[in-house]
Scaffold this motif. Structure first.
Motif, PDB file in Angstrom:
ATOM      1  N   GLU A   1      -1.125   4.825   1.989  1.00  0.00           N
ATOM      2  CA  GLU A   1      -2.525   4.438   2.094  1.00  0.00           C
ATOM      3  C   GLU A   1      -3.423   5.656   1.941  1.00  0.00           C
ATOM      4  O   GLU A   1      -2.994   6.791   2.046  1.00  0.00           O
TER       5      GLU A   1
ATOM      6  N   TYR B   1      11.817   0.013 -14.576  1.00  0.00           N
ATOM      7  CA  TYR B   1      11.605  -1.436 -14.568  1.00  0.00           C
ATOM      8  C   TYR B   1      10.808  -1.839 -15.805  1.00  0.00           C
ATOM      9  O   TYR B   1       9.820  -1.186 -16.152  1.00  0.00           O
ATOM     10  N   SER B   2      11.186  -2.960 -16.417  1.00  0.00           N
ATOM     11  CA  SER B   2      10.514  -3.343 -17.666  1.00  0.00           C
ATOM     12  C   SER B   2       9.143  -3.968 -17.447  1.00  0.00           C
ATOM     13  O   SER B   2       8.340  -4.027 -18.373  1.00  0.00           O
ATOM     14  N   ARG B   3       8.871  -4.452 -16.246  1.00  0.00           N
ATOM     15  CA  ARG B   3       7.572  -5.025 -15.895  1.00  0.00           C
ATOM     16  C   ARG B   3       7.028  -5.979 -16.954  1.00  0.00           C
ATOM     17  O   ARG B   3       7.717  -6.868 -17.375  1.00  0.00           O
TER      18      ARG B   3
ATOM     19  N   ARG C   1       5.925   6.813  -7.996  1.00  0.00           N
ATOM     20  CA  ARG C   1       6.024   5.697  -8.944  1.00  0.00           C
ATOM     21  C   ARG C   1       5.010   5.895 -10.059  1.00  0.00           C
ATOM     22  O   ARG C   1       3.831   6.097  -9.797  1.00  0.00           O
TER      23      ARG C   1
ATOM     24  N   GLY D   1       8.321   1.132   2.462  1.00  0.00           N
ATOM     25  CA  GLY D   1       8.654   0.532   1.190  1.00  0.00           C
ATOM     26  C   GLY D   1       7.425   0.109   0.414  1.00  0.00           C
ATOM     27  O   GLY D   1       7.434  -0.858  -0.315  1.00  0.00           O
ATOM     28  N   ARG D   2       6.355   0.817   0.598  1.00  0.00           N
ATOM     29  CA  ARG D   2       5.144   0.504  -0.172  1.00  0.00           C
ATOM     30  C   ARG D   2       4.358   1.796  -0.357  1.00  0.00           C
ATOM     31  O   ARG D   2       4.643   2.808   0.262  1.00  0.00           O
TER      32      ARG D   2
ATOM     33  N   SER E   1       7.611   0.724 -15.489  1.00  0.00           N
ATOM     34  CA  SER E   1       7.376   1.396 -14.219  1.00  0.00           C
ATOM     35  C   SER E   1       8.601   2.239 -13.896  1.00  0.00           C
ATOM     36  O   SER E   1       9.734   1.802 -14.114  1.00  0.00           O
TER      37      SER E   1
ATOM     38  N   GLU F   1      -6.713   0.556  -5.285  1.00  0.00           N
ATOM     39  CA  GLU F   1      -6.444  -0.313  -6.435  1.00  0.00           C
ATOM     40  C   GLU F   1      -6.864   0.347  -7.715  1.00  0.00           C
ATOM     41  O   GLU F   1      -8.053   0.495  -7.959  1.00  0.00           O
TER      42      GLU F   1
ATOM     43  N   LEU G   1       5.639 -13.133 -13.127  1.00  0.00           N
ATOM     44  CA  LEU G   1       5.405 -11.755 -12.663  1.00  0.00           C
ATOM     45  C   LEU G   1       4.039 -11.633 -11.995  1.00  0.00           C
ATOM     46  O   LEU G   1       3.903 -10.985 -10.952  1.00  0.00           O
TER      47      LEU G   1
ATOM     48  N   TYR H   1      10.497 -12.116   4.079  1.00  0.00           N
ATOM     49  CA  TYR H   1      10.823 -10.734   3.757  1.00  0.00           C
ATOM     50  C   TYR H   1      10.262  -9.791   4.824  1.00  0.00           C
ATOM     51  O   TYR H   1      10.961  -8.916   5.332  1.00  0.00           O
TER      52      TYR H   1
ATOM     53  N   ASP I   1       3.363   4.042 -13.166  1.00  0.00           N
ATOM     54  CA  ASP I   1       3.147   2.747 -13.813  1.00  0.00           C
ATOM     55  C   ASP I   1       2.411   2.975 -15.116  1.00  0.00           C
ATOM     56  O   ASP I   1       1.349   3.623 -15.126  1.00  0.00           O
TER      57      ASP I   1
ATOM     58  N   ARG J   1      12.496  -7.652   7.463  1.00  0.00           N
ATOM     59  CA  ARG J   1      12.419  -6.188   7.459  1.00  0.00           C
ATOM     60  C   ARG J   1      12.150  -5.662   8.852  1.00  0.00           C
ATOM     61  O   ARG J   1      12.614  -4.605   9.250  1.00  0.00           O
TER      62      ARG J   1
ATOM     63  N   ASP K   1       1.134  -7.022   1.202  1.00  0.00           N
ATOM     64  CA  ASP K   1       1.327  -5.576   1.249  1.00  0.00           C
ATOM     65  C   ASP K   1       2.811  -5.203   1.145  1.00  0.00           C
ATOM     66  O   ASP K   1       3.339  -4.416   1.940  1.00  0.00           O
ATOM     67  N   LEU K   2       3.480  -5.816   0.195  1.00  0.00           N
ATOM     68  CA  LEU K   2       4.906  -5.550  -0.029  1.00  0.00           C
ATOM     69  C   LEU K   2       5.082  -4.728  -1.297  1.00  0.00           C
ATOM     70  O   LEU K   2       4.269  -4.839  -2.224  1.00  0.00           O
ATOM     71  N   ASP K   3       6.134  -3.953  -1.349  1.00  0.00           N
ATOM     72  CA  ASP K   3       6.459  -3.249  -2.583  1.00  0.00           C
ATOM     73  C   ASP K   3       6.891  -4.295  -3.614  1.00  0.00           C
ATOM     74  O   ASP K   3       7.801  -5.092  -3.358  1.00  0.00           O
TER      75      ASP K   3
ATOM     76  N   ASP L   1       3.375 -10.429  -8.253  1.00  0.00           N
ATOM     77  CA  ASP L   1       2.521  -9.269  -7.994  1.00  0.00           C
ATOM     78  C   ASP L   1       1.393  -9.636  -7.030  1.00  0.00           C
ATOM     79  O   ASP L   1       1.080  -8.878  -6.107  1.00  0.00           O
TER      80      ASP L   1
ATOM     81  N   GLU M   1      -1.873  -4.346 -16.460  1.00  0.00           N
ATOM     82  CA  GLU M   1      -0.504  -4.716 -16.093  1.00  0.00           C
ATOM     83  C   GLU M   1       0.462  -3.699 -16.686  1.00  0.00           C
ATOM     84  O   GLU M   1       0.446  -3.464 -17.898  1.00  0.00           O
TER      85      GLU M   1
ATOM     86  N   HIS N   1       8.485  -4.123  -6.458  1.00  0.00           N
ATOM     87  CA  HIS N   1       9.854  -4.051  -6.974  1.00  0.00           C
ATOM     88  C   HIS N   1      10.841  -4.630  -5.953  1.00  0.00           C
ATOM     89  O   HIS N   1      11.731  -5.402  -6.291  1.00  0.00           O
ATOM     90  N   ASP N   2      10.655  -4.228  -4.705  1.00  0.00           N
ATOM     91  CA  ASP N   2      11.571  -4.715  -3.662  1.00  0.00           C
ATOM     92  C   ASP N   2      11.449  -6.223  -3.481  1.00  0.00           C
ATOM     93  O   ASP N   2      12.443  -6.927  -3.302  1.00  0.00           O
TER      94      ASP N   2
ATOM     95  N   ARG O   1       7.356 -15.981 -18.301  1.00  0.00           N
ATOM     96  CA  ARG O   1       7.857 -14.815 -17.583  1.00  0.00           C
ATOM     97  C   ARG O   1       6.698 -14.004 -16.982  1.00  0.00           C
ATOM     98  O   ARG O   1       6.748 -13.566 -15.833  1.00  0.00           O
TER      99      ARG O   1
END
Lengths: 66, 265
Positions: B168, B61-63, B146, B164-165, B138, B221, A7, A57, B148, A61, A18-20, A11, B134, A22-23, A3
């Motif tokens: 910057e 979210y359980s991440r 957000r 949706g991100r 979240s 980051e 993930l 995706y 984390d 979008r 450069d995507l979210d 990630d 990690e 979660h989405d 799992r």
């Protein structure tokens, strides 16, 4: 743990494109749930497939698909 | 000048999570890789290109963490078993339509425990084999922040709802946010051109002569936001920003904090 490996791959690809995260995870889950999953035994995606889905995706979008 | 401190993200996360109390659980679902997703508040469909996924103003979210759900006495679901539709149904039966009674947070263990009015509980915490970089869990908030659970100081990022991100570095979004706050308070705002050298994003001047130096820190980051305010007159009030009682640093809330700093001068 499988799992966590999944993930980590999601990630990494989300970051690369450069995507979210979660989405993008939800998008992959939708694909898998609707029978459009990846080629792994349980329907999960390989790294190559994840990259491809990340491009889908982004294109979707922006309204460039469908 | 009195020196300020970086935003205490643990205290901020505490304040945000405290605001989960009273929220109604409306959504329990899975995401990819057996991630548990629990939502609170009004349901809506996620933005395109998602087609069927539901979202809520609060999304947990359980991440990479480990989690379990209790019905008040027994554990009815954990991450040790596959997150099947049957397991989700069990969780829905005890959590959906229930309001959060209280939330306990332990940043050292990166754990959060939400208790519900029917006695049910939802626990998320770091796994024994977890990596510090990690998130154990979240949380997305209605203010597009957000949190984390990374390390003992959670990271806080502002989500860009259009893209949706996360936003910057030095984004127009944050500067327009500051300008709106300044306008609300009738403060003069000066945004120095040499931000990179000075580290100061804005200087706010109040009619009573109080000067506030504002430094926005957004790191790529991890994508992390902190707001540092250095007042020429009060160190005590600086910390007030880190323990806002509400769930969101909205423009109005930041304005309220700045107003108190100015009035205390």
């Amino acid at each position: 743990m499988a799992r966590k490996r999944e993930l980590r791959e999601v990630d990494a690809i989300a970051h690369e494109f450069d995507l979210d995260v979660h989405d993008f995870s939800d998008y992959l889950h939708e694909l898998k749930s609707s029978g459009d999953g990846g080629s792994k035994d349980n329907g999960d995606f390989t790294k190559t497939e994840l990259r491809e889905r990340a491009m889908w995706y982004r294109e979707e979008r922006l309204g460039e698909r469908d | 000048l009195v020196s300020g401190t970086d935003l205490d993200t643990a205290a901020f996360a505490d304040a945000v999570l405290a605001a989960l109390s009273g929220q109604e659980c409306t959504l329990v679902r899975a995401s990819y890789a057996d991630e548990l997703v629990v939502g609170f508040g009004t349901l809506r469909l996620a933005d395109w290109p998602l087609r069927k996924t539901q979202k809520t103003p609060w999304m947990l979210y359980s991440r990479y963490g480990t989690w379990y759900v209790t019905d008040g006495s027994d554990r009815i679901a954990t991450d040790h078993a596959p997150l099947t539709e049957g397991v989700l149904q069990k969780i829905r039966a005890v959590l959906v339509n229930q309001r959060v009674l209280d939330v306990a947070v332990d940043h050292r263990r990166r754990s959060v425990l939400a208790r519900f009015e029917n006695g049910a509980g939802l626990s998320l915490s770091e796994a024994t084999d977890s990596r510090n970089d990690e998130p154990a869990w979240s949380l997305d908030t209605p203010a597009h922040l957000r949190i984390d659970a990374i390390g003992s100081q959670p990271t806080i990022a502002r989500l860009d709802s259009d893209q949706g991100r996360t936003a910057e570095i030095g984004s127009t979004l944050l500067h327009s946010y500051l300008r709106n706050v300044a306008q609300t308070l009738d403060l003069e705002i000066f945004e120095p051109p040499g931000v990179r050298e000075s580290g100061i994003d804005a200087i706010l001047a109040a009619p009573n002569g109080t000067i506030l130096l504002v430094e926005l820190k957004l790191r790529r980051e991890p994508k992390e936001l902190s707001i540092q305010i250095i007042s020429t007159s009060s160190a005590q009030q600086i910390r007030e920003l880190t323990v806002l009682p509400a769930a969101e640093i909205t423009e109005a809330q930041l304005a309220g904090v700045l107003r108190r700093i100015v009035e205390a001068a």
